[in-house]
Design a protein around this motif. Structure first.
Motif, mmCIF file in Angstrom:
data_model
loop_
_atom_site.group_PDB
_atom_site.id
_atom_site.type_symbol
_atom_site.label_atom_id
_atom_site.label_comp_id
_atom_site.label_asym_id
_atom_site.label_seq_id
_atom_site.Cartn_x
_atom_site.Cartn_y
_atom_site.Cartn_z
ATOM 1 N N ALA A 207 0.847 -1.192 0.000
ATOM 2 C CA ALA A 207 0.000 0.000 0.000
ATOM 3 C C ALA A 207 0.879 1.237 0.000
ATOM 4 N N LEU A 208 0.523 2.213 -0.821
ATOM 5 C CA LEU A 208 1.313 3.435 -0.938
ATOM 6 C C LEU A 208 0.645 4.567 -0.173
ATOM 7 N N ASP A 209 1.405 5.164 0.729
ATOM 8 C CA ASP A 209 0.930 6.331 1.461
ATOM 9 C C ASP A 209 1.665 7.538 0.900
ATOM 10 N N LEU A 210 1.015 8.277 -0.003
ATOM 11 C CA LEU A 210 1.641 9.398 -0.692
ATOM 12 C C LEU A 210 1.280 10.697 0.008
ATOM 13 N N GLU A 211 2.303 11.376 0.531
ATOM 14 C CA GLU A 211 2.080 12.625 1.244
ATOM 15 C C GLU A 211 2.177 13.798 0.267
ATOM 16 N N PRO A 212 1.132 14.610 0.151
ATOM 17 C CA PRO A 212 1.170 15.759 -0.776
ATOM 18 C C PRO A 212 2.306 16.709 -0.436
ATOM 19 N N GLN A 213 2.964 17.218 -1.457
ATOM 20 C CA GLN A 213 4.050 18.175 -1.280
ATOM 21 C C GLN A 213 3.499 19.584 -1.416
ATOM 22 N N ARG A 214 3.686 20.402 -0.367
ATOM 23 C CA ARG A 214 3.163 21.768 -0.384
ATOM 24 C C ARG A 214 3.839 22.582 -1.477
ATOM 25 N N GLN A 215 3.065 23.467 -2.090
ATOM 26 C CA GLN A 215 3.550 24.280 -3.196
ATOM 27 C C GLN A 215 3.953 25.667 -2.696
ATOM 28 N N THR A 216 5.109 26.135 -3.146
ATOM 29 C CA THR A 216 5.607 27.454 -2.760
ATOM 30 C C THR A 216 5.389 28.435 -3.897
ATOM 31 N N LEU A 217 4.694 29.518 -3.618
ATOM 32 C CA LEU A 217 4.408 30.552 -4.604
ATOM 33 C C LEU A 217 5.159 31.827 -4.241
ATOM 34 N N HIS A 218 5.560 32.567 -5.248
ATOM 35 C CA HIS A 218 6.284 33.822 -5.034
ATOM 36 C C HIS A 218 5.743 34.865 -5.986
ATOM 37 N N ALA A 219 5.568 36.075 -5.495
ATOM 38 C CA ALA A 219 5.128 37.193 -6.334
ATOM 39 C C ALA A 219 5.944 38.414 -5.979
ATOM 40 N N ARG A 220 6.218 39.233 -6.986
ATOM 41 C CA ARG A 220 6.968 40.481 -6.783
ATOM 42 C C ARG A 220 6.367 41.549 -7.685
ATOM 43 N N VAL A 221 6.203 42.746 -7.163
ATOM 44 C CA VAL A 221 5.693 43.868 -7.946
ATOM 45 C C VAL A 221 6.570 45.084 -7.717
ATOM 46 N N ASN A 222 6.621 45.950 -8.730
ATOM 47 C CA ASN A 222 7.281 47.246 -8.611
ATOM 48 C C ASN A 222 6.218 48.327 -8.535
ATOM 49 N N ALA A 223 6.412 49.300 -7.672
ATOM 50 C CA ALA A 223 5.418 50.362 -7.502
ATOM 51 C C ALA A 223 6.110 51.709 -7.380
ATOM 52 N N ARG A 224 5.479 52.727 -7.979
ATOM 53 C CA ARG A 224 5.964 54.115 -7.861
ATOM 54 C C ARG A 224 4.832 54.982 -7.326
ATOM 55 N N PHE A 225 5.180 55.809 -6.370
ATOM 56 C CA PHE A 225 4.211 56.685 -5.741
ATOM 57 C C PHE A 225 4.701 58.134 -5.829
ATOM 58 N N ILE A 226 3.756 59.057 -5.732
ATOM 59 C CA ILE A 226 4.065 60.471 -5.516
ATOM 60 C C ILE A 226 3.810 60.771 -4.041
ATOM 61 N N MET A 227 4.760 61.461 -3.412
ATOM 62 C CA MET A 227 4.608 61.837 -2.014
ATOM 63 C C MET A 227 4.273 63.310 -1.894
#
Length: 232
Positions: A207-227
């Protein structure tokens, strides 16, 4: 009118930041690849055997109903193996292969199905490959967190100057103007299970006990503001 002051002015100082977010989530899909192999000295008999076993595997997978997300047939080959005989060549045997891929959403069913498939003769099972759906809410979640982190960082800089943010003038993904070719990252760890060739006493299938592998997500954004201009 074209903006000729990309870096701002004393009256409208600009602030450029980036925001990043990382998220670990449980996978939504698990994929496996099944390779069925057959061989024989007669071409038609080999093809018939491969067809019969291919149908058996597909029917077995379909018995899991809604646990199956996708089921696709990939490569099919039937190759003659030649051997020299006297002054010429003749076909010694035929090797046939057919590859099937399937994705499941029920990981309990995955372990049972993998066991049953690996117990078939001359059948190889590779996987599982864990992944998310292309439209998974997790992607939106990690991007939203990256934007929020950018705004938080910009406010911290503004606070350090005892001023406030006045407006957002740009928000973009890195490389949005010059996108790089896409790539497909690994789906996670995989294993191979090859069923034994015919012959010998059958052994109980583990019998196979397969443990799910957690997925790693990454996001990056660039932002410009006026102060609002600070008092320095």
């Amino acid at each position: 009118m074209t903006d000729t002051q990309p870096y701002g002015t004393p009256d409208q100082p600009r602030l450029a930041v980036h925001g990043e977010a990382h998220l670990e989530v449980d996978p939504e899909l698990a994929g496996i690849t099944i390779t069925i192999t057959t061989r024989g000295t007669d071409r038609r008999a080999t093809l018939d055997d491969l067809t019969r076993r291919n149908t058996h595997v597909i029917d077995l997978i379909k018995t899991y109903g809604t646990a199956i997300d996708t089921l696709e047939t990939g490569a099919f080959t039937l190759t003659p193996q030649l051997t020299r005989h006297g002054r010429g060549e003749r076909v010694r045997t035929y090797h046939g292969n057919v590859r099937i891929t399937t994705q499941l959403t029920d990981f309990t069913a995955l372990g049972e199905l993998t066991t049953r498939l690996a117990d078939l003769e001359l059948t190889r099972v590779d996987g599982p490959w864990w992944s998310l759906r292309h439209d998974s809410p997790a992607y939106s979640d990690v991007r939203r967190r990256a934007v929020q982190q950018a705004v938080t960082r910009a406010r911290e800089y503004a606070d350090a100057l005892d001023t406030t943010l006045a407006a957002l003038v740009e928000l973009s993904d890195p490389g949005a103007d010059n996108p790089a070719p896409g790539y497909s990252g690994p789906f996670g760890g995989s294993r191979s299970f090859a069923a034994p060739a015919p012959g010998g006493a059958p052994e109980p299938t583990p019998a196979l006990d397969l443990e799910p592998q957690r997925q790693t997500l990454h996001a990056r954004v660039n932002a410009r503001f006026i102060m609002t201009p600070p008092s320095l």
